[in-house]
Design an enzyme around this catalytic site. Structure first.
Site, PDB file in Angstrom:
ATOM      1  N   GLU A  90      -0.532  -2.131  -1.284  1.00 13.27           N
ATOM      2  CA  GLU A  90      -1.280  -2.648  -0.138  1.00 13.27           C
ATOM      3  C   GLU A  90      -1.507  -1.524   0.847  1.00 13.27           C
ATOM      4  O   GLU A  90      -0.559  -0.811   1.217  1.00 13.27           O
ATOM      5  CB  GLU A  90      -0.499  -3.793   0.530  1.00 13.27           C
ATOM      6  CG  GLU A  90      -1.303  -4.534   1.595  1.00 13.27           C
ATOM      7  CD  GLU A  90      -0.554  -5.758   2.104  1.00 13.27           C
ATOM      8  OE1 GLU A  90       0.685  -5.775   1.950  1.00 13.27           O
ATOM      9  OE2 GLU A  90      -1.205  -6.666   2.639  1.00 13.27           O
ATOM     10  N   GLY A  91      -2.757  -1.323   1.268  1.00 16.74           N
ATOM     11  CA  GLY A  91      -3.101  -0.278   2.212  1.00 16.74           C
ATOM     12  C   GLY A  91      -3.998  -0.802   3.306  1.00 16.74           C
ATOM     13  O   GLY A  91      -4.196  -2.011   3.454  1.00 16.74           O
ATOM     14  N   ILE A 106       0.905  -5.017  -6.371  1.00 15.04           N
ATOM     15  CA  ILE A 106       1.642  -3.772  -6.581  1.00 15.04           C
ATOM     16  C   ILE A 106       1.336  -2.723  -5.527  1.00 15.04           C
ATOM     17  O   ILE A 106       1.937  -1.641  -5.542  1.00 15.04           O
ATOM     18  CB  ILE A 106       1.364  -3.188  -7.988  1.00 15.04           C
ATOM     19  CG1 ILE A 106      -0.144  -2.983  -8.205  1.00 15.04           C
ATOM     20  CG2 ILE A 106       1.956  -4.077  -9.061  1.00 15.04           C
ATOM     21  CD1 ILE A 106      -0.477  -2.262  -9.503  1.00 15.04           C
ATOM     22  N   ASP A 159      -6.562  12.407   0.939  1.00 14.40           N
ATOM     23  CA  ASP A 159      -5.411  11.558   1.231  1.00 14.40           C
ATOM     24  C   ASP A 159      -4.300  11.746   0.196  1.00 14.40           C
ATOM     25  O   ASP A 159      -3.752  10.780  -0.332  1.00 14.40           O
ATOM     26  CB  ASP A 159      -5.840  10.092   1.291  1.00 14.40           C
ATOM     27  CG  ASP A 159      -4.853   9.236   2.075  1.00 14.40           C
ATOM     28  OD1 ASP A 159      -4.116   9.791   2.900  1.00 14.40           O
ATOM     29  OD2 ASP A 159      -4.825   8.023   1.848  1.00 14.40           O
TER      30      ASP A 159
END
Length: 445
Positions: free
Chosen positions: A68-69, A66, A205
Site C-alpha cells: 500500500e502506497g 501485499i 523512487d
C-alpha cells in the site's frame, strides 16, 4: 494456440500534473505471506474492489493485500485464465520447465499461478498513469525489472497486472546481512538499474520497499515506476551542466559574491528580486532524494537513482532504517550537511546556482567520515581512551570505499550503474559465488 495479452487504453489527457508536491510515503510496508489470516478490513476492501471493477473476479481471485502506497494498492491474486495465454513474463515457470521432459512441457501447468494487481488510485493524474504503463511496457525485457503483463480500465479505474515475486520484507533481514550478502543485494539492484538507465529512464523512487528481494535466491526485482520519467523530461538549463570556467564566471559575478566582496552578510536578500522562481521535479521519497533534487536542479538525470542506492547501502552498513528521517527538503539538506559538512554543501549548492547558509553551530565545516558514522551507529565508538582503537572490518572498508562513489554530492562525479557493476566491491560477489560453487562440487564428489 495461446494468444498474447494486449492492453487497451483510451486517449489520455496530455496535461501533466505536478506530482512533486505529494511525494510517496517514507516506506510502504510490503507483506509476502498470504497464508496468514486476512484482516477483516482488507477482506472488505477487496470485496468493494471486486464490486466496483466489473469482471475482475472472473479473471483473478484476490488473495490478500501485499502493498500500500500513496498512489496505489497492490493485491496478490491467482490468475484464473493463465493457460489461455502466452506467459513469457513468468520466470519461475520457465525455470521449472527447463527440467521437465518434452512431454511434460507440452502439458498445461495445473499449479496455481499468481500475479500482483496494482490498483492505481483515481486521484492519480491520467498522464502519470499512462506514463507508468508505457515505461513498464518499454522495460518488459529488462533484467531484474518488473514487466507489465497487461492493464485494464473500468470507468475511471485503472489496474496494472504485474508478475508476483516471492520476497521477504526488508525489515526482517537488513540488520543481519553480512557484507558478502550486501554485495549480492547491491549487485541485483544495480543490475536492475543498469537496465532502466540504458533506456534513459529515471526510476526516481529507489528504496528497499521498491526492490522485492529474496535473500534465499540472492535475487530481487525493481518495482513501482509510478514516479519514473524519461531523461530530459521538462528540462531547463541548469548551471551545473556548464563548463567549469563558465560556472566560475557566473559565481564571481553573482549577487551572492558581490555581497561577500562588499562585506554584506551572506544571508541578506535584495529588496526587489525580479528573477522567476525555480521549479524542478522533486518527486521521490523523503530520505532518499539526492542533493540536486533538494536543490531544485532543473536537469536531473539517472544519477539521482545512484544516490538512493547509496542511502540503501548506508542503511545496511549502519543497521538503521530509515537512516535519514527528514520532515521537508530543508531538514533533508541539513541531515546531509551533518555528514558532509557545511563546506561541501556550500560547494554543492553553488554548483546548481543556489546559496547554502546555516548558522546552526553543531554543523561542522568538514563533517564526518562515513567510517565514523558507521562505527557510531553500530555502537563501536571508543569511549575508553586507553583501549584499542575500534575500526571497521576489512570487508566493511571495501563497502565504504564503494559507498563514497555512490554518495557523491556532485552528480557529475557520481558512479553510474554500469560502472558500479564493475567496481571491485561488486565484482568480488562473482568471485565469492565461484568459490561457493567449487565447494559444492567438492561435497558432491
Amino acid at each position: 494456440m495461446a494468444k498474447a495479452r494486449t492492453q487497451s487504453m483510451r486517449h489520455i489527457d496530455e496535461e501533466l500534473l505536478d506530482e512533486s508536491t505529494d511525494p510517496l510515503e517514507e516506506s510502504g510496508h510490503t507483506v509476502d505471506s498470504s497464508d496468514e489470516e486476512i484482516d477483516e478490513n482488507v477482506a472488505d476492501e477487496m470485496g468493494r474492489f471486486e464490486d466496483s471493477f466489473i469482471g475482475i473476479n472472473k479473471r483473478y481471485r484476490l488473495i490478500n493485500r501485499i502493498g500500500e502506497g500513496t498512489f496505489s494498492t497492490v493485491y496478490k491474486a491467482e490468475d484464473l485464465e493463465y493457460n489461455k495465454y502466452e506467459n513469457r513474463w513468468d520466470v519461475d515457470e520457465r525455470e521449472s520447465r527447463k527440467w521437465q521432459s518434452p512431454a511434460g512441457r507440452k502439458r498445461q501447468s495445473r499449479r496455481p499461478h499468481y500475479v500482483a494487481i496494482k490498483k492505481i488510485y483515481v486521484t492519480s493524474s491520467p498522464i502519470r498513469i499512462f506514463n507508468e504503463l508505457e515505461l513498464l511496457h518499454d522495460l518488459k525485457n529488462g533484467d531484474s525489472v518488473c514487466p507489465l503483463v497487461t492493464a485494464f480500465r473500468h470507468q475511471d479505474q485503472v489496474v496494472a497486472i504485474l508478475p508476483y515475486y516471492q520476497h521477504q520484507d526488508f525489515r526482517d533481514y537488513y540488520r543481519d546481512m553480512t557484507v558478502s550478502e550486501m554485495r549480492l543485494y547491491m549487485k541485483s539492484l544495480l543490475t536492475a538499474l543498469r537496465s532502466v538507465h540504458q533506456k534513459r529512464i529515471l526510476h526516481r523512487d529507489v528504496k528497499p520497499t521498491n526492490f522485492l528481494y529474496n535473500p534465499q535466491h540472492s535475487r530481487g526485482v525493481l518495482v513501482d515506476f509510478g514516479l519514473a520519467e524519461r531523461e530530459g523530461t521538462d528540462w531547463h538549463k541548469c548551471v551545473c551542466t556548464n563548463a567549469l570556467e563558465d560556472r566560475r564566471y557566473q559565481i564571481a559575478h553573482s549577487v551572492y559574491m558581490q555581497n561577500q566582496q562588499a562585506g554584506h552578510p551572506t544571508t541578506s536578500y535584495p529588496k526587489t528580486d525580479n528573477r522567476s522562481s525555480r521549479r524542478a521535479n522533486r518527486a521521490g521519497t523523503r530520505g532518499f532524494r539526492a542533493p540536486e533534487v533538494l536543490l531544485k536542479c532543473t536537469q536531473q538525470n539517472t544519477s539521482i537513482d545512484m544516490w538512493s542506492v547509496g542511502v540503501v547501502l548506508l542503511t545496511l552498513l549502519t543497521r538503521r532504517f530509515p537512516f535519514f528521517h527528514s520532515a521537508d527538503d530543508i531538514d533533508a539538506l541539513l541531515e546531509i550537511t551533518t555528514i558532509f559538512g557545511r563546506k561541501k554543501m556550500k560547494e554543492t549548492a553553488l554548483l546548481h546556482g543556489q546559496v547554502f547558509e546555516t548558522n546552526v553551530p553543531t554543523y561542522s565545516e568538514n563533517g564526518h567520515t562515513l567510517e565514523k558514522i558507521i562505527l557510531w551507529c553500530t555502537g563501536r565508538t571508543n569511549n575508553d581512551k586507553t583501549g584499542p582503537k575500534k575500526e571497521l572490518t576489512p570487508e566493511e572498508k571495501e563497502a565504504v570505499a564503494f559507498l563514497y562513489r555512490l554518495l557523491e554530492c556532485d552528480s557529475a562525479k557520481r558512479i553510474t550503474a554500469d560502472e558500479a557493476l564493475h567496481h571491485a566491491f561488486i565484482t568480488k560477489a562473482y568471485e565469492e559465488s565461484e568459490v561457493d560453487d567449487e565447494l559444492v562440487d567438492l561435497v558432491e564428489a
